[in-house]
Scaffold this motif. Sequence first.
Motif, PDB file in Angstrom:
ATOM      1  N   GLN A 158      -1.206  11.946   8.712  1.00  0.00           N
ATOM      2  CA  GLN A 158      -2.612  11.645   8.430  1.00  0.00           C
ATOM      3  C   GLN A 158      -2.783  10.203   7.957  1.00  0.00           C
ATOM      4  N   MET A 159      -1.852   9.730   7.117  1.00  0.00           N
ATOM      5  CA  MET A 159      -1.932   8.353   6.629  1.00  0.00           C
ATOM      6  C   MET A 159      -1.702   7.352   7.763  1.00  0.00           C
ATOM      7  N   HIS A 160      -0.760   7.679   8.654  1.00  0.00           N
ATOM      8  CA  HIS A 160      -0.540   6.809   9.819  1.00  0.00           C
ATOM      9  C   HIS A 160      -1.809   6.702  10.656  1.00  0.00           C
ATOM     10  N   ALA A 161      -2.497   7.836  10.821  1.00  0.00           N
ATOM     11  CA  ALA A 161      -3.740   7.823  11.600  1.00  0.00           C
ATOM     12  C   ALA A 161      -4.794   6.953  10.917  1.00  0.00           C
ATOM     13  N   LEU A 162      -4.910   7.051   9.592  1.00  0.00           N
ATOM     14  CA  LEU A 162      -5.872   6.212   8.860  1.00  0.00           C
ATOM     15  C   LEU A 162      -5.505   4.737   8.979  1.00  0.00           C
ATOM     16  N   ALA A 169     -11.027  -0.806   4.324  1.00  0.00           N
ATOM     17  CA  ALA A 169     -10.713  -0.267   2.994  1.00  0.00           C
ATOM     18  C   ALA A 169      -9.811   0.959   3.102  1.00  0.00           C
ATOM     19  N   THR A 170     -10.092   1.818   4.075  1.00  0.00           N
ATOM     20  CA  THR A 170      -9.277   3.016   4.246  1.00  0.00           C
ATOM     21  C   THR A 170      -7.873   2.657   4.698  1.00  0.00           C
ATOM     22  N   ARG A 171      -7.752   1.643   5.513  1.00  0.00           N
ATOM     23  CA  ARG A 171      -6.414   1.206   5.958  1.00  0.00           C
ATOM     24  C   ARG A 171      -5.576   0.740   4.761  1.00  0.00           C
ATOM     25  N   VAL A 172      -6.211   0.033   3.829  1.00  0.00           N
ATOM     26  CA  VAL A 172      -5.483  -0.412   2.630  1.00  0.00           C
ATOM     27  C   VAL A 172      -5.062   0.794   1.796  1.00  0.00           C
ATOM     28  N   LEU A 173      -5.951   1.771   1.662  1.00  0.00           N
ATOM     29  CA  LEU A 173      -5.613   2.971   0.900  1.00  0.00           C
ATOM     30  C   LEU A 173      -4.424   3.698   1.533  1.00  0.00           C
ATOM     31  N   ALA A 174      -4.398   3.734   2.860  1.00  0.00           N
ATOM     32  CA  ALA A 174      -3.261   4.363   3.544  1.00  0.00           C
ATOM     33  C   ALA A 174      -1.966   3.611   3.248  1.00  0.00           C
TER      34      ALA A 174
END
Length: 572
Positions: A158-162, A169-174
């Motif tokens: 799921q994190m790879h997909a994000l 912002a979501t990419r940084v959170l991932a």
Amino acid sequence: MTEKKPQTTHPHWFSMDSRIINHIFILAALLSLGLVTPVMATAPLTQDAPENPPETGPLSIEEMRRVCDTKIQEEVARVQAQIENELNIIRNNPSGSEVTRRAEGSLRNLGRVAVDRLVEEISKNGNNPNVSRACSRVISHHLSDSQEGSWKTGIRKQMHALLQGDNAATRVLALVCLENDDDPALVPDLLSMLDTGGFEGKSRAAKMLTRLDSMEAVAPLKKLLNDENYQLRKLAVTTLGKINPPGIGQDLLKHLDDPSTEVKFATYDALVDVADSDIRRSLQARLDRLAGGLDEITPDPIQLKEIERTLTTLGAIGDGEVINDLRDLLRKTTHLRVEQATENALLAIMGRVRKTGDRSMLAAIRPILKSNKSRLKKEALRVARDLKDGGALPDIYPILESGDQGLMKLSVQTIAAIADPSSRSKLRVMLRPGTPQSVVVEAAYALAKIGDYSGMDKVTAPSRQLLQRDRNNGDAMVELGNVYKRLEKHTEAINWYRKALKSSRIYNRSEVKYRLAATYSLQNQNLNNAKAHLQQSMAEGYKGKDPNLDPEFENLRNQFGPLTKETQYGGK
């Protein structure tokens, strides 16, 4: 013949479906965790149940299923409510406050139960960034622990997909969630972030690429060396220094003239990791230019700081040629800060030589023995002592006449380590009246090491005089044991220590047993005796050295392993 008894069957047990059996196991788990209590009544589970319900038989399978379902639903609801409560605390309080830290810790303690909800919060990148950040940190914590499981694989996917999404912002959170992930499959996404992300995204991607030791990151990082943002240039310099691709030193040297002081000083640090002979020469030339142009009356603070950083870098990478240049600078400069930085650089080089044992540097270090700087002279003596540099003896002998007790003692210890018989006459001079007693003692031991025991009377005389006055003086016996132990005459040392332990006048019995154990260990003949005396010493409360760190117990450790109180010598 004996009649066989018919087997008792339990048709209701064998006919249960797998769901019922699962419920039974779940109930057992809840009971073991104390989340439910045994239920032996069929009365409804309501708040109005009587205090002493009538006793009936055991629960039926259907009743047990209902109890399990109820308890599981209650526990799930309780955990979900706690998760939402902790998220609300983080949402409604300042980031970094004590209350939010406690809430984040609580989410960590809930374990994987909370992770799915936290992933959902990150995926939608909620209106409150503090909540998303806290969720990312908690997920990262759980993904980086030592236990693996299929659920972690799912979270990582799921994190790879994000990470491949469009929301910056979501990419940084991932990335925060995956910061300890070593999966090479991340490299393409990290390179993309390095190329298109904001500062934080690029920074995190660069750190992860460094850990993954990815050479694919070199080209985009070199591109960042020319970025308008000084923070990105600093990031590129630092990361390239750690990756250390071939030939990167010349690219980094250009940034010693970067308009940003932060980038310039980060470059000095990076050059330590990529140093070669060309970089050393470039730094030496730079130091000559900077120091030569320094106004020592009203120096430019930035220029002065840069001289100090250049000297620090040369101290970390310097060779014999650098030592000669630094000695020249030390003679020429009159500025106190430059003088101190130059001394520190020379000390750093000599410390590195002691650690690595690089004998190729000895010829450049020997002239420092003639320095008028006490710090430098002492470190040069330690180099000669540790590396047993016989070539340094001609420069060491004059120090014996310096009158500085510390230097004289260190010089004698260095001569003892080299153990050259030609030093005998120089050492005997140290036994003359008027020489500090500590130097006399070191000279006597140094002579004994080359077979001349003429000075040992001066070492043992005080203890023998005490024994003449009081034959029961245990402390005097201990001192004689210490003398023989240092002379590596272990049998004689053991005899004196054992005599001391029989004496009624002894200051620290546990310490003597420790020394006796150490001597047995050095003797390496009866290690069981060493172990027994060490056990007694610890049982009596000896609080001196740790036998696990004491080199004298190496033989004992080799036979018995780590010398822990509980497992090896019975201490408490």
